[in-house]
Motif scaffolding. Structure first.
Motif, PDB file in Angstrom:
ATOM      1  N   LYS A 169     -25.714 -22.425  -9.790  1.00  0.00           N
ATOM      2  CA  LYS A 169     -24.679 -22.416 -10.835  1.00  0.00           C
ATOM      3  C   LYS A 169     -23.362 -21.867 -10.295  1.00  0.00           C
ATOM      4  N   LYS A 170     -23.064 -22.256  -9.052  1.00  0.00           N
ATOM      5  CA  LYS A 170     -21.838 -21.832  -8.384  1.00  0.00           C
ATOM      6  C   LYS A 170     -21.278 -23.007  -7.597  1.00  0.00           C
ATOM      7  N   PHE A 171     -19.992 -22.941  -7.321  1.00  0.00           N
ATOM      8  CA  PHE A 171     -19.400 -23.890  -6.397  1.00  0.00           C
ATOM      9  C   PHE A 171     -19.742 -23.438  -4.981  1.00  0.00           C
ATOM     10  N   VAL A 172     -19.929 -24.391  -4.085  1.00  0.00           N
ATOM     11  CA  VAL A 172     -20.250 -24.091  -2.694  1.00  0.00           C
ATOM     12  C   VAL A 172     -19.290 -24.860  -1.788  1.00  0.00           C
ATOM     13  N   SER A 173     -19.046 -24.303  -0.623  1.00  0.00           N
ATOM     14  CA  SER A 173     -18.132 -24.920   0.328  1.00  0.00           C
ATOM     15  C   SER A 173     -18.635 -24.684   1.752  1.00  0.00           C
ATOM     16  N   SER A 174     -18.464 -25.700   2.590  1.00  0.00           N
ATOM     17  CA  SER A 174     -18.714 -25.568   4.030  1.00  0.00           C
ATOM     18  C   SER A 174     -17.442 -25.982   4.745  1.00  0.00           C
ATOM     19  N   TRP A 175     -17.046 -25.201   5.744  1.00  0.00           N
ATOM     20  CA  TRP A 175     -15.803 -25.445   6.480  1.00  0.00           C
ATOM     21  C   TRP A 175     -16.133 -25.504   7.963  1.00  0.00           C
ATOM     22  N   ILE A 176     -15.580 -26.504   8.628  1.00  0.00           N
ATOM     23  CA  ILE A 176     -15.741 -26.626  10.078  1.00  0.00           C
ATOM     24  C   ILE A 176     -14.407 -27.094  10.648  1.00  0.00           C
ATOM     25  N   ASP A 177     -14.057 -26.572  11.820  1.00  0.00           N
ATOM     26  CA  ASP A 177     -12.830 -27.012  12.473  1.00  0.00           C
ATOM     27  C   ASP A 177     -12.999 -26.911  13.983  1.00  0.00           C
ATOM     28  N   ASN A 178     -11.963 -27.262  14.707  1.00  0.00           N
ATOM     29  CA  ASN A 178     -12.047 -27.247  16.164  1.00  0.00           C
ATOM     30  C   ASN A 178     -11.572 -25.924  16.773  1.00  0.00           C
ATOM     31  N   MET A 179     -11.398 -24.890  15.927  1.00  0.00           N
ATOM     32  CA  MET A 179     -11.012 -23.571  16.426  1.00  0.00           C
ATOM     33  C   MET A 179     -12.230 -22.716  16.760  1.00  0.00           C
ATOM     34  N   GLY A 180     -13.409 -23.138  16.345  1.00  0.00           N
ATOM     35  CA  GLY A 180     -14.621 -22.374  16.606  1.00  0.00           C
ATOM     36  C   GLY A 180     -15.830 -23.282  16.620  1.00  0.00           C
ATOM     37  N   MET A 200     -12.161 -29.160   8.266  1.00  0.00           N
ATOM     38  CA  MET A 200     -12.567 -30.032   7.206  1.00  0.00           C
ATOM     39  C   MET A 200     -13.490 -29.250   6.281  1.00  0.00           C
ATOM     40  N   ALA A 201     -13.277 -29.405   5.002  1.00  0.00           N
ATOM     41  CA  ALA A 201     -14.120 -28.726   4.017  1.00  0.00           C
ATOM     42  C   ALA A 201     -14.910 -29.751   3.218  1.00  0.00           C
ATOM     43  N   VAL A 202     -16.128 -29.367   2.865  1.00  0.00           N
ATOM     44  CA  VAL A 202     -16.953 -30.133   1.933  1.00  0.00           C
ATOM     45  C   VAL A 202     -17.269 -29.180   0.795  1.00  0.00           C
ATOM     46  N   GLU A 203     -16.923 -29.580  -0.429  1.00  0.00           N
ATOM     47  CA  GLU A 203     -17.103 -28.709  -1.582  1.00  0.00           C
ATOM     48  C   GLU A 203     -17.916 -29.424  -2.648  1.00  0.00           C
TER      49      GLU A 203
END
Length: 91
Positions: free
Chosen positions: A11-22, A1-4
């Motif tokens: 002054k940038k786009f940011v993203s956090s990614w989490i999943d069940n692989m790690g 799942m990503a949150v962007e």
């Protein structure tokens, strides 16, 4: 799942990614190319303890119902595509 989102301070786009692989959360920063309708994020993750890997994520917005996410990893100085996901909005 990503949150962007857009970070007004950086002054940038940011993203956090989490999943069940790690067990980690991957954070990255990026830019949007309006002409190409493409988000490009760069970051670093630690998939295994002590092995930080540079990553690049490219999100292409084909239209309002389709997008593609490509994920690249630096493997010893060579960038390798390790994942591609095609998204289609359910009608």
């Amino acid at each position: 799942m990503a949150v962007e989102g857009f970070d007004n301070v950086k002054k940038k786009f940011v993203s956090s990614w989490i999943d069940n692989m790690g067990t980690g959360i991957m954070n990255s920063e990026g830019t949007y190319d309006a002409g190409a309708k493409t988000m490009t994020y760069n970051g670093e993750c630690e998939m295994m303890p002590g092995t930080k890997t540079k990553i690049r994520q490219v999100i292409k917005l084909a239209d309002k119902d389709h997008r593609t996410m490509e994920f690249y990893e630096d493997r010893g100085g060579t960038e390798v595509k390790t994942m591609e996901i095609s998204y289609t909005r359910k009608s």
